[in-house]
Design a protein around this motif. Structure first.
Motif, PDB file in Angstrom:
ATOM      1  N   THR A 382       0.713  -7.537  30.373  1.00 58.45           N
ATOM      2  CA  THR A 382       0.030  -6.458  31.237  1.00 58.45           C
ATOM      3  C   THR A 382      -1.122  -5.647  30.109  1.00 58.45           C
ATOM      4  O   THR A 382      -0.614  -5.025  29.158  1.00 58.45           O
ATOM      5  N   ILE A 383      -2.135  -5.446  30.859  1.00 54.85           N
ATOM      6  CA  ILE A 383      -3.145  -4.387  30.308  1.00 54.85           C
ATOM      7  C   ILE A 383      -2.566  -3.261  31.106  1.00 54.85           C
ATOM      8  O   ILE A 383      -3.028  -2.991  32.281  1.00 54.85           O
ATOM      9  N   SER A 384      -2.195  -2.074  30.439  1.00 57.58           N
ATOM     10  CA  SER A 384      -1.752  -0.867  31.081  1.00 57.58           C
ATOM     11  C   SER A 384      -2.483   0.134  30.916  1.00 57.58           C
ATOM     12  O   SER A 384      -3.727   0.168  30.186  1.00 57.58           O
ATOM     13  N   PRO A 385      -2.367   1.516  31.822  1.00 52.20           N
ATOM     14  CA  PRO A 385      -3.343   2.294  31.745  1.00 52.20           C
ATOM     15  C   PRO A 385      -3.047   3.364  30.332  1.00 52.20           C
ATOM     16  O   PRO A 385      -3.594   4.362  30.299  1.00 52.20           O
ATOM     17  N   TYR A 386      -1.803   3.027  29.582  1.00 46.16           N
ATOM     18  CA  TYR A 386      -1.576   3.720  28.669  1.00 46.16           C
ATOM     19  C   TYR A 386      -2.299   3.761  27.348  1.00 46.16           C
ATOM     20  O   TYR A 386      -2.167   4.703  26.430  1.00 46.16           O
ATOM     21  N   TYR A 387      -2.702   2.485  27.213  1.00 44.42           N
ATOM     22  CA  TYR A 387      -3.414   2.311  25.816  1.00 44.42           C
ATOM     23  C   TYR A 387      -4.881   1.641  25.750  1.00 44.42           C
ATOM     24  O   TYR A 387      -5.398   1.423  26.887  1.00 44.42           O
ATOM     25  N   ASP A 388      -5.438   1.705  24.676  1.00 40.97           N
ATOM     26  CA  ASP A 388      -6.841   1.188  24.689  1.00 40.97           C
ATOM     27  C   ASP A 388      -6.817  -0.407  25.199  1.00 40.97           C
ATOM     28  O   ASP A 388      -5.972  -1.027  25.050  1.00 40.97           O
ATOM     29  N   PRO A 389      -7.989  -0.538  26.254  1.00 39.69           N
ATOM     30  CA  PRO A 389      -7.785  -1.831  26.788  1.00 39.69           C
ATOM     31  C   PRO A 389      -8.497  -3.085  26.117  1.00 39.69           C
ATOM     32  O   PRO A 389      -8.848  -4.048  26.715  1.00 39.69           O
ATOM     33  N   MET A 390      -8.284  -3.012  24.764  1.00 40.44           N
ATOM     34  CA  MET A 390      -8.953  -4.305  23.947  1.00 40.44           C
ATOM     35  C   MET A 390      -7.874  -5.377  24.008  1.00 40.44           C
ATOM     36  O   MET A 390      -6.633  -5.160  23.820  1.00 40.44           O
ATOM     37  N   ILE A 391      -8.550  -6.337  24.371  1.00 39.17           N
ATOM     38  CA  ILE A 391      -7.750  -7.821  24.425  1.00 39.17           C
ATOM     39  C   ILE A 391      -7.756  -8.386  23.025  1.00 39.17           C
ATOM     40  O   ILE A 391      -6.757  -8.951  22.677  1.00 39.17           O
ATOM     41  N   ALA A 392      -8.786  -8.572  22.430  1.00 35.95           N
ATOM     42  CA  ALA A 392      -9.072  -9.218  21.298  1.00 35.95           C
ATOM     43  C   ALA A 392     -10.325  -8.831  20.809  1.00 35.95           C
ATOM     44  O   ALA A 392     -11.264  -8.228  21.166  1.00 35.95           O
ATOM     45  N   LYS A 393     -10.489  -9.240  19.332  1.00 39.47           N
ATOM     46  CA  LYS A 393     -11.722  -8.935  18.439  1.00 39.47           C
ATOM     47  C   LYS A 393     -11.896 -10.349  18.018  1.00 39.47           C
ATOM     48  O   LYS A 393     -11.387 -11.190  17.522  1.00 39.47           O
ATOM     49  N   LEU A 394     -13.375 -10.963  18.484  1.00 43.05           N
ATOM     50  CA  LEU A 394     -13.858 -12.209  18.036  1.00 43.05           C
ATOM     51  C   LEU A 394     -14.701 -11.928  16.788  1.00 43.05           C
ATOM     52  O   LEU A 394     -15.797 -11.061  16.946  1.00 43.05           O
ATOM     53  N   ILE A 395     -14.459 -12.556  15.654  1.00 42.90           N
ATOM     54  CA  ILE A 395     -15.175 -12.223  14.522  1.00 42.90           C
ATOM     55  C   ILE A 395     -15.651 -13.725  14.023  1.00 42.90           C
ATOM     56  O   ILE A 395     -15.086 -14.607  14.129  1.00 42.90           O
ATOM     57  N   VAL A 396     -17.104 -13.759  13.640  1.00 40.10           N
ATOM     58  CA  VAL A 396     -17.557 -14.801  13.109  1.00 40.10           C
ATOM     59  C   VAL A 396     -18.474 -14.545  11.899  1.00 40.10           C
ATOM     60  O   VAL A 396     -18.885 -13.496  11.701  1.00 40.10           O
ATOM     61  N   ARG A 397     -18.551 -15.626  10.998  1.00 36.53           N
ATOM     62  CA  ARG A 397     -19.334 -15.557   9.563  1.00 36.53           C
ATOM     63  C   ARG A 397     -20.349 -16.539   9.708  1.00 36.53           C
ATOM     64  O   ARG A 397     -20.090 -17.792  10.127  1.00 36.53           O
ATOM     65  N   GLY A 398     -21.644 -16.262   9.291  1.00 37.25           N
ATOM     66  CA  GLY A 398     -22.666 -17.650   8.929  1.00 37.25           C
ATOM     67  C   GLY A 398     -23.263 -17.231   7.804  1.00 37.25           C
ATOM     68  O   GLY A 398     -23.241 -16.119   7.219  1.00 37.25           O
ATOM     69  N   ASP A 399     -24.050 -18.133   7.018  1.00 32.46           N
ATOM     70  CA  ASP A 399     -24.750 -18.066   6.268  1.00 32.46           C
ATOM     71  C   ASP A 399     -25.897 -17.117   6.336  1.00 32.46           C
ATOM     72  O   ASP A 399     -26.347 -16.284   5.469  1.00 32.46           O
ATOM     73  N   THR A 400     -26.266 -17.089   7.664  1.00 32.44           N
ATOM     74  CA  THR A 400     -27.356 -16.028   7.861  1.00 32.44           C
ATOM     75  C   THR A 400     -26.933 -15.361   9.209  1.00 32.44           C
ATOM     76  O   THR A 400     -25.941 -15.763   9.946  1.00 32.44           O
ATOM     77  N   ARG A 401     -27.759 -14.130   9.592  1.00 34.83           N
ATOM     78  CA  ARG A 401     -27.407 -13.490  10.552  1.00 34.83           C
ATOM     79  C   ARG A 401     -27.516 -14.208  12.058  1.00 34.83           C
ATOM     80  O   ARG A 401     -26.711 -14.159  12.877  1.00 34.83           O
ATOM     81  N   ASP A 402     -28.707 -14.886  11.964  1.00 35.52           N
ATOM     82  CA  ASP A 402     -28.964 -15.759  13.427  1.00 35.52           C
ATOM     83  C   ASP A 402     -27.914 -16.835  13.345  1.00 35.52           C
ATOM     84  O   ASP A 402     -27.332 -17.237  14.492  1.00 35.52           O
ATOM     85  N   GLN A 403     -27.262 -17.566  12.324  1.00 38.50           N
ATOM     86  CA  GLN A 403     -26.155 -18.399  12.506  1.00 38.50           C
ATOM     87  C   GLN A 403     -24.823 -17.818  12.868  1.00 38.50           C
ATOM     88  O   GLN A 403     -24.298 -18.435  13.739  1.00 38.50           O
ATOM     89  N   ALA A 404     -24.836 -16.370  12.419  1.00 42.48           N
ATOM     90  CA  ALA A 404     -23.606 -15.824  12.832  1.00 42.48           C
ATOM     91  C   ALA A 404     -23.643 -15.485  14.481  1.00 42.48           C
ATOM     92  O   ALA A 404     -22.652 -15.534  15.137  1.00 42.48           O
ATOM     93  N   ARG A 405     -24.904 -15.138  14.886  1.00 38.02           N
ATOM     94  CA  ARG A 405     -25.099 -14.620  16.200  1.00 38.02           C
ATOM     95  C   ARG A 405     -24.910 -15.859  16.946  1.00 38.02           C
ATOM     96  O   ARG A 405     -24.189 -15.887  18.228  1.00 38.02           O
ATOM     97  N   ARG A 406     -25.267 -17.231  16.736  1.00 37.01           N
ATOM     98  CA  ARG A 406     -25.044 -18.332  17.546  1.00 37.01           C
ATOM     99  C   ARG A 406     -23.768 -18.823  17.460  1.00 37.01           C
ATOM    100  O   ARG A 406     -23.275 -19.036  18.632  1.00 37.01           O
ATOM    101  N   ARG A 407     -22.919 -18.618  16.154  1.00 41.48           N
ATOM    102  CA  ARG A 407     -21.484 -18.838  16.399  1.00 41.48           C
ATOM    103  C   ARG A 407     -20.857 -17.815  17.259  1.00 41.48           C
ATOM    104  O   ARG A 407     -19.764 -18.406  17.827  1.00 41.48           O
ATOM    105  N   MET A 408     -21.227 -16.619  17.509  1.00 36.10           N
ATOM    106  CA  MET A 408     -20.765 -15.648  18.259  1.00 36.10           C
ATOM    107  C   MET A 408     -20.870 -16.096  19.709  1.00 36.10           C
ATOM    108  O   MET A 408     -19.891 -16.156  20.475  1.00 36.10           O
ATOM    109  N   LEU A 409     -22.036 -16.484  20.161  1.00 41.87           N
ATOM    110  CA  LEU A 409     -22.546 -17.230  21.381  1.00 41.87           C
ATOM    111  C   LEU A 409     -21.406 -18.439  21.605  1.00 41.87           C
ATOM    112  O   LEU A 409     -20.959 -18.293  22.926  1.00 41.87           O
ATOM    113  N   ALA A 410     -21.238 -19.028  21.046  1.00 47.79           N
ATOM    114  CA  ALA A 410     -20.337 -20.304  21.101  1.00 47.79           C
ATOM    115  C   ALA A 410     -18.844 -19.826  21.307  1.00 47.79           C
ATOM    116  O   ALA A 410     -18.045 -20.384  22.104  1.00 47.79           O
ATOM    117  N   ALA A 411     -18.445 -18.935  20.316  1.00 52.45           N
ATOM    118  CA  ALA A 411     -16.913 -18.378  20.436  1.00 52.45           C
ATOM    119  C   ALA A 411     -16.851 -17.742  22.026  1.00 52.45           C
ATOM    120  O   ALA A 411     -15.737 -17.910  22.563  1.00 52.45           O
TER     121      ALA A 411
END
Length: 679
Positions: A382-411
């Motif tokens: 349950t996401i309750s009203p008592y705490y921060d509503p963050m579900i998860a953090k998605l983190i990606v890495r690429g050789d370049t910024r654009d590769q990382a950006r595209r990996r985030m889109l896929a994630a």
């Protein structure tokens, strides 16, 4: 190193610390509130101790209960995570008095940086550049307004002891200052127990760049490069990335040196973050120092290959830093997106409820991973009203910024959370936005790109209706398979001729229809008419039931091949595919024929569950459009309810201190037109 570590936090950071401690052979102790008895972080630790009720002040902010749990379990150290007591000087002192290691900086460093005003004065002496503003102790409202007038508008009011965007307001004029100040002070008091504020010049098109620093007890201090945290809503970070786009080696060196100077000025030890605001011309100014690990620390780990929690534990145990500055370097580019239970289309209001379904992208351990997920909740939580509503953090890495950006889109395309509103679709639009793709970043990007990032709702397209129709048919086929009576089958087959069937779906109170025409076996091809510019098109579908309860759909509509996952919650259908997210309500007119269509609204309704902080009006008051009526608090953030139009308040249903549910009518407002109409 320690034998036993107590983690004085919850959610994804508690899970993160537990994972590193386990790898180092350290036994872990979780603490939990009544709302978190079955939480993921409790299961992640070796032992768990209840510390109180759901409200943070009755549990996670109770230093006495946490210390008692540490002593009862034999913990030699306490890791405070971030938030709650992580930057609390009194808690660090209590740990020291109890002979328990506080995994954080020295008490004097917390004290020095705990007040934004005092920290800025200290940084000025150390030669670290500051934004023009007032950082003093005098706090009476008239004096603060005079300081703001002298600085020049717009100004930024910030909680002196704050962080995370709480207790922060941009003020455009002197006339707006008093109300903004009062709101900031209330929010700061509720979040940090300290309502003092500072006033600064509000910079135009600034970037938020922070430097990760680390120091040990042997006199060594290093920086682990920068993070760009410019993409924000309500002054809270949404996207973080490392390194900062466009950063030159010379500017990186200058900011790194300034950050180390800030750390050395307070005798810092452990992990810390020195935050700067940067102007387009390259000038940068000290904002604050967070004397703890940051939510966005994974992007630093992804570009350095280092475990910052392990560094924290080793430094707290008295070991030297594992590496010196010349041994640190940047490997590729990393981006982090915060998946929140919130509704971007309604001002990013938090959303509470039960996560009935949660799918996250495939990921690996953070070392050498291209995709990483740090999460603190599971399906069924349950996401309750008592705490921060963050579900998860998605983190990606690429050789370049654009590769990382595209990996985030896929994630993000592989991420689905059902049961609460989320910002997943918004994050995908943000990753695809041309300004973000071009690294045209500043703290106003979301507002500047609002038309693209927060478009008005649109009716479902033909492909979405085709997938929704398949989900309906798949559910009916599964239901029929459980029946022994063939006459109860709902597959639309009949002995003679074709029979059209209309399926009605509602999206945002707007009904859209699709007409499915099914034929007897061998008599013709089924067709679907979605009411768009195309005529009825050939239609076929397949569905496969998945282990998690979802349906894997494949549809042929004319020449198109479509695919999506479908999840039903009652008559609500959630579709999730590589290029679409949609929620539709299956509408059966017969099932709702007896419903009462009378409007039961009581005027302005609560946009989210929370507590009434203040009520500015009473029955009989005349109000103007935009006038503040009620202030609510949810998840330690204030939200002001304003009058949509001129009118007269006929009744107020709640008072300050009351808890209200989402959708509850707060007051009855008779519009001027209605009041003037003849009886």
């Amino acid at each position: 190193m320690f034998d036993t570590l107590l983690i004085a936090n919850r959610g994804e950071i508690a899970c993160r610390v537990a994972a590193t401690a386990r790898r180092l052979g350290i036994r872990t102790v979780a603490v939990y509130s009544d709302a978190d008895a079955d939480a993921r972080h409790v299961a992640a630790c070796d032992t768990a101790v209840r510390i109180g009720e759901a409200e943070p002040r009755a549990s996670y902010l109770r230093a006495d209960a946490i210390l008692a749990a540490a002593q009862a379990t034999g913990a030699q150290a306490i890791h405070p995570g971030y938030g709650f007591l992580s930057e609390n000087e009194a808690f660090a002192q209590a740990c020291q008095a109890a002979g328990i290691v506080f995994v954080g900086p020295p008490i004097d460093a917390i004290a020095a940086m705990g007040s934004k005003s005092a920290a800025k004065a200290l940084m000025e002496k150390a030669g670290v550049p500051l934004v023009p503003g007032y950082h003093g102790d005098r706090q009476d409202a008239d004096f603060l307004r005079q300081q703001a007038d002298a600085i020049g508008y717009p100004v930024l009011i910030k909680a002196s002891a704050g962080g995370g965007g709480k207790g922060m307001r941009v003020v455009e004029s002197s006339a707006d200052f008093a109300a903004a100040l009062a709101s900031c002070q209330r929010e700061a008091g509720a979040s940090f127990g300290d309502d003092r504020v500072l006033i600064e010049r509000y910079l135009q098109k600034p970037r938020h760049i922070e430097i990760q620093v680390f120091a040990d007890t042997h006199g060594e201090c290093v920086h682990l490069f920068e993070r760009d945290c410019s993409v924000q809503r309500r002054h809270q970070k949404v996207i973080e990335e490392a390194p900062a786009p466009g950063m030159t080696p010379e500017r990186r060196a200058a900011m790194g040196e300034a950050a180390i100077a800030a750390a050395r000025a307070v005798g810092y030890v452990g992990a810390g973050t020195v935050e700067f605001i940067a102007e387009p011309d390259g000038r940068f100014y000290f904002m604050e120092m967070n004397t703890r690990l940051q939510v966005e620390h994974p992007v630093t780990e992804m570009i350095t290959g280092l475990d910052l929690v392990e560094w924290q534990l080793r430094v707290a145990a008295g070991e030297p830093l594992p590496l010196v500055q010349k041994q640190l370097w940047i490997q590729g580019h990393a981006i982090e997106a915060r998946l929140y239970a919130e509704n971007p289309e309604k001002g990013f209001l938090p959303s509470i409820g039960t996560l009935s379904h949660l799918t996250l992208p495939p990921h690996a351990a953070f070392v050498n991973a291209d995709v990483r997920v740090d999460g603190g909740v599971r399906a069924g939580d349950t996401i309750s009203p008592y705490y921060d509503p963050m579900i998860a953090k998605l983190i990606v890495r690429g050789d370049t910024r654009d590769q990382a950006r595209r990996r985030m889109l896929a994630a993000l395309a592989q991420t689905q959370a059902i049961g609460v509103q989320t910002n997943a679709a918004f994050l995908a639009r943000l990753m695809a936005d041309e300004a973000f793709a071009a690294a045209d970043l500043d703290t106003g990007l979301i507002e500047r790109r609002r038309a693209t990032l927060l478009p008005p709702p649109a009716p479902p397209d033909a492909a979405t209706l085709a997938l929704a129709t398949a989900a309906v048919l798949a559910r009916e086929t599964a239901d029929a398979a459980t029946q022994d009576d063939p006459w109860r089958a709902r597959d639309g087959w009949r002995i003679g001729g074709a029979r059209p069937r209309t399926l009605a779906f509602r999206v945002d109170d707007t009904e859209t229809r699709a007409v499915l025409t099914r034929h007897a076996l061998g008599a013709g091809t089924d067709t679907l008419d979605t009411g768009d510019t195309h005529a009825a098109q050939a239609y076929s579908w397949q569905a496969e039931h998945q282990a998690d309860g979802s349906l894997a759909l494949r549809v042929r509509l004319g020449a198109q091949t479509l695919a999506a996952q479908a999840v039903w919650t009652g008559d609500t259908l959630h579709l999730h595919g590589p290029d679409r997210r949609a929620t539709l309500q299956l509408h059966d007119p017969l099932a709702h024929a007896g419903d009462d269509d009378q409007d039961h609204g009581g005027g302005l309704a609560a946009p989210m569950p929370g507590k009434i902080i203040s009520v500015a009006i009473k029955a009989g008051d005349a109000v103007k459009p935009g006038q503040a009526l009620v202030v609510m608090e949810a998840m330690k953030m204030e939200h002001t309810i304003t009058a949509p139009e001129a009118g007269v308040v006929s009744e107020v249903f709640y008072t300050a201190g009351d808890q209200v549910s989402e959708g509850a009518p707060l007051l009855a407002l008779e519009t001027i037109q209605a009041a003037a109409a003849p009886g």
